[in-house]
Design an enzyme around this catalytic site. Structure first.
Site, mmCIF file in Angstrom:
data_model
loop_
_atom_site.group_PDB
_atom_site.id
_atom_site.type_symbol
_atom_site.label_atom_id
_atom_site.label_comp_id
_atom_site.label_asym_id
_atom_site.label_seq_id
_atom_site.Cartn_x
_atom_site.Cartn_y
_atom_site.Cartn_z
ATOM 1 N N GLU A 244 0.792 -1.241 0.000
ATOM 2 C CA GLU A 244 0.000 0.000 0.000
ATOM 3 C C GLU A 244 0.826 1.294 0.000
ATOM 4 O OE1 GLU A 244 -2.678 -0.446 3.308
ATOM 5 O OE2 GLU A 244 -3.576 -2.256 2.486
ATOM 6 N N GLU B 136 -6.113 -10.920 -1.362
ATOM 7 C CA GLU B 136 -6.926 -10.767 -0.136
ATOM 8 C C GLU B 136 -8.399 -10.716 -0.512
ATOM 9 O OE1 GLU B 136 -5.481 -7.516 2.276
ATOM 10 O OE2 GLU B 136 -3.394 -7.984 1.832
HETATM 11 C C1 XIL Z 1 -6.399 -6.669 8.278
HETATM 12 C C2 XIL Z 1 -6.727 -7.870 9.169
HETATM 13 O O1 XIL Z 1 -7.609 -8.722 8.475
HETATM 14 C C3 XIL Z 1 -7.352 -7.396 10.455
HETATM 15 O O2 XIL Z 1 -7.510 -8.500 11.352
HETATM 16 C C4 XIL Z 1 -6.479 -6.319 11.108
HETATM 17 O O3 XIL Z 1 -7.141 -5.812 12.246
HETATM 18 C C5 XIL Z 1 -6.193 -5.192 10.143
HETATM 19 O O4 XIL Z 1 -5.610 -5.722 8.960
HETATM 20 N N1 XIL Z 1 -4.904 -4.910 3.743
HETATM 21 C C6 XIL Z 1 -3.936 -5.763 4.188
HETATM 22 C C7 XIL Z 1 -4.235 -6.668 5.323
HETATM 23 O O5 XIL Z 1 -2.868 -5.849 3.558
HETATM 24 O O6 XIL Z 1 -3.094 -6.927 6.104
HETATM 25 C C8 XIL Z 1 -5.346 -6.133 6.187
HETATM 26 O O7 XIL Z 1 -5.657 -7.133 7.165
HETATM 27 C C9 XIL Z 1 -6.543 -5.772 5.356
HETATM 28 C C10 XIL Z 1 -6.202 -4.715 4.331
#
Ligand code: XIL
Length: 377
Positions: free
Chosen positions: A162, A267
Site C-alpha cells: 500500500e 486478499e
Molecule cells: C487486516 C486484518 O484482516 C485485520 O484483522 C487487522 O485488524 C487489520 O488488517 N490490507 C492488508 C491486510 O494488507 O493486512 C489487512 O488485514 C486488510 C487490508
C-alpha cells in the site's frame, strides 16, 4: 457351496472397494485446491486461532480446500518487532510449521507497511522522526532478520504494502517522508539479499482504479529499471457488491501482466453490507460509527442477496480463470464468514458474509459453482 461363498465374498469386497474409491474420487474433486490445481494456487489467510490450533474445524478446511496460506496478522512489524531489537516469532514459527506440515505454499505478509507498524520504528528517543540513515538501517535490520529466519521456507513475500494512493500519487507514509521514493527499491533489495530464491511482491488495494493502477505500474517499472527482483503484483481484492466492475479489474490485471510480472489476487473477500457514498478500498484506519441500518443481516442473509453474491464471485472467478496463465495465486482473506475482518471494518460490530464458507464451517453453494467453472477453462 465353497466356491459360491468365495465368489460372493470377492464380489462384496470389490463392491466395497469400488464404492470407497469412487467416494474418494468425488471427495477429491470436490475440493477447491484440486479443482484449481492446473490453473493457479488457491489460498487463504490464517488467523491466530487457526495458527495456534484452537480452531480445528477451520484448520481442517484449510488442509482440505486450500494449497496456499498467508498470515492475516502475525507477521506484521508491530507483532514481530514491537520494541527495537526484540523479535517475537512464536506465532510466525507455528504458521510456517503448519504450512510445511501440510505441504502448502507459504507467503509472508508483510515487510514494509505504514499500518500495523510499531511507533518506535520512525521515532528517536524524543519522539521526533529519525534520520533517513537510521530508518534505512532499521528497515534493513527488520527485513534481514525476518526474511533470513524463514529462508527457503517462506516462498514469497509481500515486500511493500500500500505505497500508492487512489489518485496514483505516493502515500505520505513515514517511509516515504523520511527515506523518499527509494524506500521501495531498498526494501526489495534487502529482501532479495536475505533470501535470493524467495519471490517478491508489491501488494495494494483498489488496484482497479485507473490512476492507482498507473501509479503502481510506475513503481514496478522503477524496481525493474534498477535491475531488482520483483515477481508479482498483488491485487488485494476486497470487493464490494457494486465496485469495482469486472472490466475495471481486468484492465488493471492486464496492465500489471504487461510488465512481465505475475498477478495475484491476494486478499479476496466480497462484502454484502451497505457501503457509503464515496467509500471504497481497504484503508485499515477507516472507522465509521455503528448504526442498525448499516447492519441489515444480523440474523441471516436473505436468499436473494446470497445469490447475488454468488453470481458476483462467479463472475470474478470467470475473469481469473480466463487469465489463469497470468495469475499465480488467488487467496481468500479468511476461511469462514465468522473469520472475516469485514465484520469489524470499516464499521465495528456488523455481521457480514464475505467469504466462501459459512459460520457453520460449511461450503456455501458458490464453492461447487467455482469447482464446476474450472472445467470450462
Ligand atoms: C487486516 C486484518 O484482516 C485485520 O484483522 C487487522 O485488524 C487489520 O488488517 N490490507 C492488508 C491486510 O494488507 O493486512 C489487512 O488485514 C486488510 C487490508
Amino acid at each position: 457351496m465353497q466356491v459360491l461363498k468365495k465368489t460372493l465374498m470377492i464380489t462384496t469386497v470389490c463392491c466395497f472397494a469400488l464404492t470407497a474409491c469412487k467416494k474418494s474420487v468425488i471427495e477429491e474433486s470436490n475440493r477447491l485446491a484440486n479443482a484449481f490445481a492446473d490453473k493457479f494456487l488457491i489460498g487463504t489467510a490464517m488467523n491466530s486461532l487457526q495458527i495456534f490450533d484452537l480452531d480445528t474445524l477451520g484448520t481442517d478446511i484449510i488442509k482440505k480446500q486450500f494449497n496456499a496460506i498467508v498470515p492475516e496478522n502475525c507477521m506484521k512489524s508491530m507483532y514481530l518487532q514491537p520494541e527495537e531489537g526484540k523479535f517475537f516469532f512464536d506465532e510466525a514459527d507455528k504458521y510456517v510449521a503448519f504450512g510445511e506440515a501440510n505441504n502448502l505454499w507459504i507467503t509472508g505478509h508483510c515487510l514494509v507497511w505504514h499500518s500495523q507498524a510499531p511507533r518506535w520504528l520512525f521515532a528517536d528517543e524524543n519522539g521526533n522522526d529519525v534520520s533517513r540513515e537510521t530508518l534505512i538501517e532499521r528497515m534493513r535490520n527488520h527485513i534481514t532478520t525476518v526474511v533470513s529466519r524463514y529462508k527457503g521456507r517462506i516462498k514469497g513475500w509481500d515486500v511493500v504494502n500500500e505505497a500508492i494512493m487512489d489518485d496514483g500519487s505516493w502515500r505520505q507514509s513515514k517511509f516515504y517522508q523520511i527515506i523518499g521514493e527509494d524506500f521501495i527499491n531498498l526494501a526489495f533489495q534487502f529482501a532479495h539479499e536475505a533470501d535470493p530464491d524467495a519471490e517478491l511482491y508489491y501488494n495494494d488495494y483498489s488496484t482497479a482504479i485507473e490512476a492507482k493502477c498507473q501509479g503502481i505500474v510506475n513503481v514496478v517499472k522503477s524496481i525493474q529499471a534498477k535491475g531488482l527482483r520483483i515477481d508479482a503484483v498483488g491485487m488485494q481484492g476486497h470487493l464490494n457488491m457494486d465496485s469495482p466492475t469486472v472490466e475495471e479489474f481486468e484492465k488493471s490485471l492486464l496492465a500489471f501482466a504487461d510488465l512481465g510480472v505475475k498477478v495475484m489476487v491476494t486478499e479476496l473477500d466480497l462484502t454484502v453490507l451497505p457501503g457509503f457514498n464515496n467509500f471504497t478500498g481497504a484503508d485499515v484506519s477507516a472507522n465509521f460509527d455503528f448504526k442498525a441500518e448499516l447492519d441489515p443481516y444480523s440474523d441471516s442473509l436473505p436468499d436473494q442477496v446470497a445469490l447475488e453474491q454468488q453470481n458476483r464471485y462467479v463472475d470474478f472467478f470467470k475473469l481469473f480463470l480466463k487469465h489463469h496463465d497470468k495469475i499465480s495465486r488467488v487467496t481468500l482473506w479468511g476461511v469462514t464468514d465468522n473469520d472475516s475482518w469485514r465484520n469489524g471494518w470499516p464499521v465495528p460490530g456488523r455481521t457480514d458474509y464475505a467469504l466462501l464458507f459459512d459460520r457453520n464451517y460449511q461450503p456455501k453453494p458458490v464453492v461447487a459453482e467455482l469447482i464446476k467453472l474450472t472445467k470450462q477453462y
